[in-house]
Motif scaffolding. Structure first.
Motif, short mmCIF file in Angstrom:
data_model
loop_
_atom_site.label_atom_id
_atom_site.label_comp_id
_atom_site.label_asym_id
_atom_site.label_seq_id
_atom_site.Cartn_x
_atom_site.Cartn_y
_atom_site.Cartn_z
N LEU A 1 13.07 -27.48 11.49
CA LEU A 1 13.23 -26.05 11.73
C LEU A 1 12.08 -25.46 12.54
O LEU A 1 12.25 -24.48 13.25
CB LEU A 1 13.32 -25.33 10.38
CG LEU A 1 13.67 -23.84 10.38
CD1 LEU A 1 15.09 -23.63 10.90
CD2 LEU A 1 13.54 -23.26 8.97
N VAL A 2 10.91 -26.09 12.46
CA VAL A 2 9.71 -25.54 13.11
C VAL A 2 9.72 -25.75 14.62
O VAL A 2 9.16 -24.93 15.36
CB VAL A 2 8.45 -26.18 12.49
CG1 VAL A 2 7.19 -25.67 13.19
CG2 VAL A 2 8.39 -25.91 11.00
N ALA A 3 10.32 -26.82 15.08
CA ALA A 3 10.27 -27.15 16.51
C ALA A 3 10.71 -25.96 17.36
O ALA A 3 11.73 -25.33 17.09
CB ALA A 3 11.15 -28.36 16.79
N SER A 4 9.94 -25.67 18.39
CA SER A 4 10.21 -24.49 19.22
C SER A 4 11.18 -24.81 20.35
O SER A 4 11.41 -25.98 20.69
CB SER A 4 8.90 -23.95 19.80
OG SER A 4 8.28 -24.93 20.61
N GLU A 5 11.75 -23.75 20.92
CA GLU A 5 12.63 -23.83 22.09
C GLU A 5 13.78 -24.82 21.88
O GLU A 5 14.09 -25.65 22.74
CB GLU A 5 11.82 -24.21 23.34
CG GLU A 5 10.75 -23.18 23.67
CD GLU A 5 9.97 -23.53 24.92
OE1 GLU A 5 10.27 -24.59 25.52
OE2 GLU A 5 9.08 -22.76 25.30
N GLN A 6 14.44 -24.71 20.74
CA GLN A 6 15.59 -25.55 20.46
C GLN A 6 16.84 -24.90 21.07
O GLN A 6 17.22 -23.79 20.68
CB GLN A 6 15.76 -25.75 18.95
CG GLN A 6 14.58 -26.44 18.31
CD GLN A 6 14.81 -26.76 16.84
OE1 GLN A 6 15.72 -27.50 16.49
NE2 GLN A 6 13.98 -26.20 15.98
N SER A 7 17.46 -25.58 21.99
CA SER A 7 18.59 -25.00 22.71
C SER A 7 19.77 -24.71 21.78
O SER A 7 20.58 -23.82 22.05
CB SER A 7 19.04 -25.93 23.84
OG SER A 7 19.38 -27.21 23.34
N GLY A 8 19.88 -25.44 20.67
CA GLY A 8 20.98 -25.21 19.74
C GLY A 8 20.90 -23.88 19.02
O GLY A 8 21.87 -23.46 18.38
N GLU A 9 19.76 -23.19 19.14
CA GLU A 9 19.64 -21.87 18.53
C GLU A 9 20.47 -20.82 19.26
O GLU A 9 20.72 -19.75 18.72
CB GLU A 9 18.18 -21.45 18.48
CG GLU A 9 17.32 -22.32 17.55
CD GLU A 9 15.85 -21.97 17.61
OE1 GLU A 9 15.47 -21.16 18.49
OE2 GLU A 9 15.09 -22.48 16.78
N GLU B 1 15.79 -35.97 19.24
CA GLU B 1 14.35 -36.08 19.54
C GLU B 1 13.52 -35.36 18.48
O GLU B 1 12.47 -35.85 18.05
CB GLU B 1 14.07 -35.50 20.92
CG GLU B 1 14.64 -36.31 22.07
CD GLU B 1 14.54 -35.60 23.41
OE1 GLU B 1 14.00 -34.46 23.41
OE2 GLU B 1 14.99 -36.15 24.42
N THR B 2 13.99 -34.18 18.04
CA THR B 2 13.29 -33.43 17.01
C THR B 2 13.29 -34.18 15.69
O THR B 2 12.27 -34.24 14.99
CB THR B 2 13.93 -32.04 16.82
OG1 THR B 2 13.89 -31.32 18.06
CG2 THR B 2 13.22 -31.24 15.75
N ARG B 3 14.42 -34.79 15.35
CA ARG B 3 14.50 -35.57 14.12
C ARG B 3 13.54 -36.77 14.18
O ARG B 3 12.87 -37.08 13.20
CB ARG B 3 15.94 -36.05 13.87
CG ARG B 3 16.09 -36.93 12.63
CD ARG B 3 17.56 -37.30 12.42
NE ARG B 3 18.34 -36.13 12.05
CZ ARG B 3 18.46 -35.70 10.80
NH1 ARG B 3 17.86 -36.34 9.80
NH2 ARG B 3 19.19 -34.64 10.53
N LYS B 4 13.48 -37.43 15.34
CA LYS B 4 12.58 -38.57 15.49
C LYS B 4 11.13 -38.15 15.28
O LYS B 4 10.35 -38.83 14.60
CB LYS B 4 12.76 -39.19 16.88
CG LYS B 4 11.85 -40.39 17.14
CD LYS B 4 12.08 -40.96 18.53
CE LYS B 4 11.14 -42.13 18.81
NZ LYS B 4 11.33 -42.67 20.18
#
Length: 257
Positions: free
Chosen positions: A99-107, A125-128
């Motif tokens: 949830l913390v990762a910034s600039e997630q296009s899925g938002e 990539e965020t999960r990895k």
């Protein structure tokens, strides 16, 4: 890296921060100590944009960040943890990190419709990266557990992991040792030392465990009644009579004598 300049904060007739000034240098783990009510957490809240000062300035990497909203300061790679961990209890451990990762296009909902492949690749990539962080803080075996079910010490490790997902340049830790057993505390301390030494992350931490502060931090800043009383090495703090009398209660007096 961080410069606090003549900060003042009043709450009604109470002056919580009274012309407080200090700097935090690159490559350091700096301790911030003082009795309850000295203004330490209020200072953290001002630095990270949760409240505004009545006077004074805060600079980070030379930029004036005074009165910026908390999310803007977070985007500048200045992150913090809290005395009481603020995990999302109904989400899993790995979801809390992702949830913390910034600039997630899925938002953005249209990306889910128009660019599903890109959204999926970015989420992978965020999960990895989240798995790598979980492995580092040694919570990988709890990745699918609800965060609300973690122990107090595990939640403190999760808080550190969440800040790492933001790829910070500086982290403010508010009592990382509170409620943490010795085994998890040793792991947390090792993580902090490694991140400072190997990744160049600067730490400023509030802590009441003086043994922990003296072992981990250099320099140490001592606050009293909203202002800086002194700043020095652990040895200088140990031998300062004002600190011994007011905060350490003679804990090190026998050793010094």
């Amino acid at each position: 890296m961080l410069s606090v300049q003549d900060l003042v904060k009043n709450f009604g007739g109470l002056r919580a921060i009274d012309h407080c000034t200090f700097d935090v240098q690159r490559g350091t783990i700096t301790g911030l100590i003082g009795p309850n009510g000295a203004g330490k957490t209020t200072l953290f809240n001002i630095i990270t944009g949760f409240i505004s000062p009545d006077a004074g300035r805060v600079r980070f990497k030379g930029d004036d960040i005074t009165n910026l909203p908390a999310h803007r300061i977070f985007d500048k790679k200045l992150c913090r943890t809290f005395q009481i961990p603020r995990e999302h209890p109904s989400m899993t451990v790995i979801e809390n990190l992702m949830l913390v990762a910034s600039e997630q296009s899925g938002e953005r909902i249209w990306n889910a419709w128009l660019r599903p492949g890109h959204v999926r690749r970015q989420e992978d990539e965020t999960r990895k990266r989240a798995i790598e962080v979980l492995d580092f803080i040694e919570l990988d075996h709890l990745r699918d557990e609800y965060a609300g079910k973690l122990s107090g010490g595990q939640k403190k490790l999760l808080e550190l992991g969440r800040t790492l997902m933001a790829e910070p340049e500086m982290v403010l830790l508010d009592e990382p040792g509170a409620g943490v057993n010795r085994t998890l505390m040793k792991r947390l301390v090792g993580n902090i030392e490694y991140l400072c030494r190997e990744r160049g992350i600067i730490f400023l931490l509030i802590e009441h465990d003086m043994d922990l502060v003296m072992r981990l931090c250099d320099p140490v800043i001592v606050m009293s009644e909203g202002r800086k009383l002194m700043q020095g090495t652990p040895d200088e703090v140990r031998s300062d009579k004002r600190v011994l009398d007011a905060y350490l209660g003679g804990q090190y007096a026998a050793a010094e004598g």
